[in-house]
Design an enzyme around this catalytic site. Sequence first.
Site, PDB file in Angstrom:
ATOM      1  N   MET A 137       0.827  -1.194   0.077  1.00 47.50           N
ATOM      2  CA  MET A 137      -0.053   0.052  -0.010  1.00 47.50           C
ATOM      3  C   MET A 137       1.102   1.190  -0.001  1.00 47.50           C
ATOM      4  SD  MET A 137      -3.110   1.416   0.096  1.00 47.50           S
ATOM      5  CE  MET A 137      -3.238   3.050  -0.102  1.00 47.50           C
ATOM      6  N   GLU A 138       0.522   2.137  -0.784  1.00 40.89           N
ATOM      7  CA  GLU A 138       1.411   3.259  -1.051  1.00 40.89           C
ATOM      8  C   GLU A 138       1.375   4.466  -0.223  1.00 40.89           C
ATOM      9  OE1 GLU A 138      -1.268   2.359  -3.019  1.00 40.89           O
ATOM     10  OE2 GLU A 138      -2.446   3.875  -3.892  1.00 40.89           O
ATOM     11  N   ASN A 139       0.956   4.282   0.803  1.00 45.61           N
ATOM     12  CA  ASN A 139       0.747   5.351   2.049  1.00 45.61           C
ATOM     13  C   ASN A 139       1.962   6.215   1.730  1.00 45.61           C
ATOM     14  OD1 ASN A 139      -1.275   3.713   3.337  1.00 45.61           O
ATOM     15  ND2 ASN A 139       0.437   2.757   3.998  1.00 45.61           N
ATOM     16  N   GLU A 172       4.868   1.234  -5.810  1.00 45.52           N
ATOM     17  CA  GLU A 172       4.465   2.051  -4.899  1.00 45.52           C
ATOM     18  C   GLU A 172       5.090   3.488  -4.802  1.00 45.52           C
ATOM     19  OE1 GLU A 172       1.892   0.737  -3.453  1.00 45.52           O
ATOM     20  OE2 GLU A 172       2.237  -1.152  -4.119  1.00 45.52           O
ATOM     21  N   GLU A 213      -3.697   2.349 -10.420  1.00 41.86           N
ATOM     22  CA  GLU A 213      -3.313   1.136 -10.493  1.00 41.86           C
ATOM     23  C   GLU A 213      -2.666   0.642 -11.941  1.00 41.86           C
ATOM     24  OE1 GLU A 213      -2.316   0.066  -7.886  1.00 41.86           O
ATOM     25  OE2 GLU A 213      -3.888   0.834  -6.767  1.00 41.86           O
TER      26      GLU A 213
HETATM   27 ZN   LIG Z   1      -0.989   0.238  -6.439  1.00 39.14          ZN
END
Ligand SMILES: [Zn+2]
Length: 827
Positions: free
Chosen positions: A255-257, A288, A310
């Site tokens: 997850m790209e937080n 990411e 995405e």
């Molecule tokens: Zn992604």
Amino acid sequence: MASLLLDEARARFDLLTVTAYDVTLDLREEDTFASRTVIDLVSRGGQTFLDLKALALHVIRLNGAALPVDAWADGRYPLALPAGEHRIEVEATMGFRNDGEGLHRAVDPADGRTYVYQMSFMSAAPSVFACFDQPDLKAPYTLHVTAPPDWLVVANAAGTQVAPGQWEFARSEPLSTYFVTLLGGPYHRVADEHDGIPLGFLCKGSTARALEADAEELFTLTRQCFDEFHRLFGIRYPFGKYDQAFVPDFNASAMENPGCVTFREGHLFTTSVPRGLRVQRATTIAHEMAHQWFGNLVSPKWWDDLWLNEAFAEYMGNRVTAEVTEFSEALAWASTTRKNWGLTADSRPSTHPVAGTGAVDADAALQDFDGIAYAKGQAVLTQLAQRIGDEVFFGGVRDHFTRHSFGNATMHDLFDAWERAGAGDLDAWADAWLRTAGLDRVELVRPVDGAAAVLVRTSPDGRPSLRAQAFDIAVWDGADWRTTEVSLDADHVPVDLPADAPVVLDAHDTAWADLTIDHVTAERLIDLMPRTTDPLLRGTIWTTIRNGVHHARLDPARAVDLLTAGIPSEEHDFALTALGTWAGDDGEGTHHTVHLKLLAVVADRESAQRRLYDAFVARATSARPGSELQLAAAQAAILSAPEPEPLRALLAGEWLPGLLLDSGLRWRALKRLASLGATDLDELDKAIAEDSDAKSQLAHAWCRARLPEADAKAWAWQRFTGEVKASNYEIEAIGSGMWQTGRDDLLAPYGVRYFEELPATTEVREGWVLGDAARFFYPITLTTEDTLRRTDALIAAPGLNPTLRRVLVDAGDEVRRRLDCLQEYAR
Ligand SMILES: [Zn+2]
């Protein structure tokens, strides 16, 4: 709990500007945590609501005046906000979760230490703090955390421990609620710096050695990708420091937080792995990082543009990995291992357009967050990039980032930016590829009576297709493969071919189509595979074979011939891994949403399994002892081992010279022994006593569910129904382990109970794990008309949860295809 509707999000966006969040969390208790949120905002005057998924609401104040707590219901607190500035204060008790969402809490079985991390995507932020949970109400966050004194706490912005257990964080850049995160626990952190950006990698203390061993590889990748993204995007990384953490029980791959990316722990290698997993990890790191710009600096306005998020990250991640890192095979890896995911999704009854799905709410959007968003989105974006060229592509992207910096944008904004940069009118292209679902079948019709060969394109609805595309076809000229480009812009396109030449459509993986290997080519490929060396071409051949079986157009027995002919000359371990999983039993590796398992549909299962096993052993034997190729071939061989002897030899360290027996291989052997009914709980318990890390615990659970005993199946079922609590990862392991072809005697009762008991699982689960449990416990190995009937009946049941319905639609399609394939070739 209510899922936010698009209409509600629009109304709230029109009403509010959120100025700042100040969040204070106390994480010192075991099951619950105190959460205090102060929100400053400007209202344009009207009614709205705050999102809060708490265990208890203690205090809520508006501009200092207490509001009644009992107005809070169904995860929402109604608010009347006259025009002007307001401050909302909320004090609540929240629950730690064990399903990979919200603030997930896990105890490491290796040493009993506790770790937490926050996964807000897509709608779990309100289970950590009170908020207006939608992507386009961005605001800066200031975080304060009280934690046990031995914890390291890391969040989106930089933090400092000001007193033992007391953490203060800098005010962040404006963030969407869905990527606000923090990590807490005795995490091990390695640090570096590049181009003014502080870098960190984190993992659990018990896996510190694995991180230390790969730290140089990981930092090098990160540095190379930062340099390349800075060059391509022309805008500096905007979120200060950059931490990347391997966290337990993570649902997604990563997850790209912003500033604090989380990865599934499997990306950290505690045992020997083939190189393919390093390629996969590299592309994930790059993916990411691409999101830091596309997704985080400029975020989707609503969930219907998640596909673009995405697709962009997938395209950039694979491309940059291939171009600037040591993993130059990233594109061949992607074509061999990822494409079938999208092709299968696009041929299910549940297929949907890439874009413009509407996504009435977050739950609906999560269901469309699939192989179409990632693999098809990436494929069509690749085509677009090739069509408009890099100068226009990146010109538009830079313009887009600049205009919408720290804000939100839509697909239309990006397409407008590309058109301004000189892409021309993209409307017709977007209609054909993004706003229309499904994929065309493209078949080669060989010349008869002196006529030319023809490529025939058929659209899924039988109407003329609008999907024009260009791709290369490879023709064997007697000595080598020769490629020519074809432009498929009509339903019949003549191609100049020698009558009986072997032909592979889409030699360089640029097409998006349902392709198969025709019979003439299939026959000849058996001799030609050893002479076929281009990894992209081989990747396409493997993908096309799997696709042909999936659509019952290639005899699974012929696929076995092709695999046994090609495996001994396969030079890429990721292809061996993909084929080994395909040829393995149900419940091994990927679950049943990628493509039909070969052995589930082949006529003579026993002999097919033995031939595949022999081919993988041959490859493992000819590979250099101790090499990654040998390891991948050995892993694949284990999956199809027809009897216990080689597995026992492996466990005694006497199977293949140079093959190192570590806990990864030990558990693979034990899993296969469990499938063969050649181990018992005693042996499994002894193994776990020696090796109690999280991965081994999951492998143990898988094995236990697979044991061919009524007790084992009953034990598994209690986890499915929720009678016994299980984490999201345990659910996956136990469901995958439980179902096995050839054990209908033990499993048939559960093929009935599944349909009776599935609807009530909504009372014990939500979000990702609700769908995962439904998928992994589906009676996939009971390939019968009866299973199909029960599936269809439940799909039609009024009031069925939409996440469950979607799982059943896909699983039912899978059973139908298995039956078709068996009907056509095996019965
Ligand atoms: Zn992604």
